[in-house]
Design an enzyme around this catalytic site. Structure first.
Site, PDB file in Angstrom:
ATOM      1  N   TYR A  42       0.835  -1.201   0.000  1.00  0.00           N
ATOM      2  CA  TYR A  42       0.000   0.000   0.000  1.00  0.00           C
ATOM      3  C   TYR A  42       0.873   1.255   0.000  1.00  0.00           C
ATOM      4  O   TYR A  42       0.625   2.195  -0.770  1.00  0.00           O
ATOM      5  CB  TYR A  42      -0.930  -0.013   1.215  1.00  0.00           C
ATOM      6  N   LYS A  55       1.033   4.329  -2.899  1.00  0.00           N
ATOM      7  CA  LYS A  55       0.819   5.740  -2.611  1.00  0.00           C
ATOM      8  C   LYS A  55       2.089   6.557  -2.892  1.00  0.00           C
ATOM      9  O   LYS A  55       2.006   7.730  -3.249  1.00  0.00           O
ATOM     10  CB  LYS A  55       0.348   5.924  -1.173  1.00  0.00           C
TER      11      LYS A  55
END
Length: 244
Positions: free
Chosen positions: A149, A153
């Site tokens: 994750y 990002k």
């Protein structure tokens, strides 16, 4: 500070719930014409009942070609919010290939695909535009069990800066907003256990998590002409987490 988007059309992805839903509602209050995109048709239908003026498009953004087909005839878009996102958390040693593919398909590829569609239209009209990508504090710091994750990002932030450089001369601004934990319905559920929440709260100087409207306000500001000299910025909305 009064902000109006009268005469502007906005596209919001991940619009059916949470932050995306509230962005749609606020943009309509600011007189924008809004196209709301999300995978869940039932939730989109409930949003349209609340805000009848919007146009909704149920769409799985992880499908590159289906996205291009569905958005090919939506008309001119002046404002874009790439809000659609996915989180799959766990130890790095347990990450599966499908997890990596799903995270990058939604958090990165879908953002690139939709942005390309909107930018091409802006260029064809020689029109100014403003794009806001929903990133995360996870792009700026390491978070336990967030390895993939965090990687997605980080890609969102890098894409934001590069796109801002490329299209600034065309008066197309590209920025990102990087929230900490935000108390959406899912956020309240996921961080309800003090054993989970307290260690994070101790790292936030304001000693609280964010409210949805605090992210929405930042997004609306960056979309508006009030931020006309801001592009390529990744704005933490995190109570000071990454600054300390």
């Amino acid at each position: 500070m009064e902000i109006t988007f009268k005469g502007k059309r906005a596209l919001v992805t991940g619009a059916s719930q949470g932050i995306g839903r509230e962005i749609v509602i606020q943009l309509v209050k600011c007189q924008a014409e809004v196209v709301a995109v999300a995978r869940n048709k039932e939730l989109l239908d409930t949003l349209q009942k609340e805000v009848p003026s919007i146009r909704t498009i149920p769409l799985d953004l992880s499908d590159w070609n289906a996205t291009r087909e569905a958005l090919s005839n939506i008309g001119p878009i002046d404002l874009l919010v790439n809000n659609a996102g996915l989180a799959i958390l766990g130890p790095l040693t347990e990450v599966k290939e499908d997890d990596v593919n799903r995270l990058f398909d939604i958090n990165v590829k879908a953002m690139i695909n939709v942005t390309q569609i909107v930018v091409k239209n802006l260029l064809s009209r020689n029109a100014p535009g403003s794009i806001v990508n929903l990133s995360s504090q996870a792009s700026l710091v390491g978070l336990l069990d967030h390895s993939v994750y965090c990687a997605t990002k980080g890609a969102v932030d890098a894409f934001t800066r590069a796109a801002a450089l490329e299209y600034g001369p065309k008066n197309i601004r590209v920025n990102a907003v990087n929230p900490t934990v935000i108390l959406t319905d899912m956020g309240r559920l996921g961080w309800s256990d003090p054993k989970v929440a307290d260690p994070m709260l101790q790292k936030i100087p304001l000693r609280r998590f964010g409210e949805v409207h605090e992210v929405v306000d930042a997004v609306v500001y960056l979309l508006s002409n009030k931020s006309s000299m801001i592009t390529g910025t990744c704005l933490p909305v995190d109570g000071g987490y990454v600054a300390t």
